[in-house]
Motif scaffolding. Structure first.
Motif, PDB file in Angstrom:
ATOM      1  N   UNK A   1      -3.524  10.502  13.834  1.00 46.77           N
ATOM      2  CA  UNK A   1      -5.032  10.241  14.565  1.00 46.77           C
ATOM      3  C   UNK A   1      -5.466   9.234  14.672  1.00 46.77           C
ATOM      4  N   UNK A   2      -4.859   7.929  14.753  1.00 44.13           N
ATOM      5  CA  UNK A   2      -5.463   6.867  14.784  1.00 44.13           C
ATOM      6  C   UNK A   2      -6.097   6.472  16.488  1.00 44.13           C
ATOM      7  N   UNK A   3      -7.998   5.882  16.260  1.00 46.60           N
ATOM      8  CA  UNK A   3      -8.121   6.103  17.201  1.00 46.60           C
ATOM      9  C   UNK A   3      -8.152   5.396  18.475  1.00 46.60           C
TER      10      UNK A   3
ATOM     11  N   UNK B   1      -1.120  26.731  15.323  1.00 44.06           N
ATOM     12  CA  UNK B   1      -0.078  25.006  14.884  1.00 44.06           C
ATOM     13  C   UNK B   1       1.697  25.187  15.182  1.00 44.06           C
TER      14      UNK B   1
ATOM     15  N   UNK C   1      -6.240  18.314  20.660  1.00 49.08           N
ATOM     16  CA  UNK C   1      -4.935  18.377  19.792  1.00 49.08           C
ATOM     17  C   UNK C   1      -3.449  18.979  20.869  1.00 49.08           C
TER      18      UNK C   1
ATOM     19  N   UNK D   1       5.723  17.508  13.864  1.00 49.86           N
ATOM     20  CA  UNK D   1       6.578  18.032  13.096  1.00 49.86           C
ATOM     21  C   UNK D   1       7.860  17.849  13.232  1.00 49.86           C
TER      22      UNK D   1
ATOM     23  N   UNK E   1       3.638  15.232   8.629  1.00 47.35           N
ATOM     24  CA  UNK E   1       1.789  14.555   9.223  1.00 47.35           C
ATOM     25  C   UNK E   1       0.941  14.582  10.653  1.00 47.35           C
ATOM     26  N   UNK E   2      -0.465  14.359  10.386  1.00 49.52           N
ATOM     27  CA  UNK E   2      -1.364  14.035  11.453  1.00 49.52           C
ATOM     28  C   UNK E   2      -1.515  13.260  11.306  1.00 49.52           C
TER      29      UNK E   2
ATOM     30  N   UNK F   1      -5.076  14.098  18.651  1.00 44.03           N
ATOM     31  CA  UNK F   1      -4.999  13.664  17.065  1.00 44.03           C
ATOM     32  C   UNK F   1      -3.664  14.583  17.447  1.00 44.03           C
TER      33      UNK F   1
ATOM     34  N   UNK G   1       0.074  16.466  15.458  1.00 44.42           N
ATOM     35  CA  UNK G   1      -0.075  17.079  14.395  1.00 44.42           C
ATOM     36  C   UNK G   1       1.519  17.491  14.289  1.00 44.42           C
TER      37      UNK G   1
ATOM     38  N   UNK H   1       5.921  20.961   9.553  1.00 37.01           N
ATOM     39  CA  UNK H   1       4.838  19.787   9.262  1.00 37.01           C
ATOM     40  C   UNK H   1       4.922  18.990   8.786  1.00 37.01           C
TER      41      UNK H   1
END
Lengths: 255, 255
Positions: free
Chosen positions: A94-96, A68, A19, A124, A91-92, A120, A122, A89
């Motif tokens: 995390x597309x593989x 975070x 992360x 900001x 959006x997160x 992943x 996060x 913050x």
DNA sequence: TTTTAAAGTGTAAAAAACACACTAAGTAGA
DNA sequence: TCTACTTAGTGTGTTTTTTACACTTTAAAA
């Protein structure tokens, strides 16, 4: 891959390898909205020839024992030397296969990282006055670039920037975040400029002031600008207490 | 709950132990806004006595090769059997000591997990009509509860619920997500009810309809409700194409 | 035929949005 | 000290939107 440290190391110094946070640092100078970008240069390890040279947002992995928000604040501090900056913050991601461009994969490999391991991140964004930042902090090659001139970035950072910008605009429309860009006492023209520049619109001065006049938490002072080569403007302050008490729980919908 | 295993399995079957998604599933029945909760019962392994019995949101770790949105959709599907449901990422939670209540720690320990390992969770909410869901799906003990009756939840799920609710309301005010709750042809009273129930307000019928009349993408049909024991209402459809074309890039700010 | 339940409709007043152009006040430089 | 320059500050009429408010209509059920 190392299992999470239930071990002897102090957790606060161990990165979480899965992360990260990325910060979209928006800078405002009453003329343009800019974004803080970091140079990325990849040279061929043998020949020393530059393979590519592009720009990234700034981010970092989080520490195992770090919040975070704190990680984002740390990243911002490392780049700008500033603390207690407005950070949100939004959006997160995390597309593989976030990292698929060959340059990005080569970059990660050259830095001892596995481009196939999904991280992943996060997202900001922060908002600050451009001239609060001393560039070249810690020798990193950092630059402001007007947001509307950014055409490509490393990794998926262009997408992240675009989402951050949309989130910033939404937020600006509904909450008093623009005051982060102003000194405590400010003029209405300065305030108006914030909306014009960030939203990319132009507003009528008289109508803008009528709107302000309705907001009891924008308090006119008996004080004027000094040392300007024109009629000095009246100064105002934002009264946050008044705001919290009076903000209408705006109920109006657009469907 | 399946334990993630690292090792030789294909990536799509390997859980990422550091990141999960949590889904706040809102259900609407024209009377109340509810949220779907899962029973959690912890019994003492030796005596069989119930140590506690409370409620959680539903979530799960993501697979190593799975998109965040897909993971959320999977979690929703596992609980409700529904697919292609409106799902929105709203915030990521990652406080290092998210899990601190003794019950929660005991629960994790009993399930072979380390309560001190921080898990980042990406929050999603979804919105669907309550009666689309067949409860007891896969034998899990699942229940609807009106959101305003939820006073406590396991872990930090109450906080997650509250943030989801705030995000849902913001979204509902600005985007046409309520139609997820309606059949293709609906009445204006149904539409009005969505706003009243979810926002927790009451709206004037005539004023509501005046507002609707201005929206060209809410198209009245020459068709009426049938089989109701009162004056049948006219039916409307939402024309998404019209909406996309006509939605004003609403510029109006509240500071 | 009556009852019941929700649908559907209009108007007047107040507030907000919108379009639009000139005067005022200070500094700088001639 | 006068002139030029630059930004501050202000008012009005029009249109649109919001708000408050009560009775009639239509269908099924009793």
């Amino acid at each position: 891959m190392a299992k999470a440290s239930s071990g002897a190391l102090s957790a606060s110094k161990v990165y979480n390898n899965y992360v990260s946070v990325d910060c979209v640092i928006f800078g405002f100078d009453f003329t343009r909205l800019q974004v803080l970008l970091v140079d990325r240069v990849m040279t061929d390890p043998e020949s020393g020839v530059v393979r590519f040279n592009d720009l990234t947002l700034t981010g970092n992995h989080i520490y195992e024992d770090e919040d975070l928000d704190a990680a984002a604040a740390r990243v911002l501090f490392d780049l700008t030397g500033l603390q207690d900056i407005y950070l949100e913050q939004f959006r997160t991601f995390g597309a593989p296969h976030r990292i698929s461009k060959e340059n990005d994969r080569a970059w990660l490999r050259a830095n001892g990282r596995n481009p196939d391991q999904r991280i992943i991140t996060v997202g900001y964004y922060s908002l600050l006055a451009t001239d609060n930042v001393t560039l070249e902090w810690k020798g990193r090659n950092v630059q402001w670039m007007p947001v509307d001139e950014v055409k490509s970035l490393a990794f998926d950072h262009l997408e992240i920037l675009e989402e951050a910008l949309a989130a910033l605009r939404r937020k600006l429309l509904h909450e008093p975040i623009g005051f982060a860009l102003l000194p405590e006492k400010f003029t209405l023209s300065q305030l108006q400029r914030i909306y014009e520049v960030i939203l990319g619109v132009s507003l009528d001065k008289r109508n803008f002031r009528k709107k302000i006049a309705r907001m009891k938490y924008l308090v006119p002072l008996d004080e004027k600008q000094k040392g300007v080569a024109h009629k000095p403007a009246r100064l105002y302050v934002f009264d946050r207490e008044q705001y919290e008490a009076n903000k209408k729980d705006l109920l109006d919908f657009a469907i």
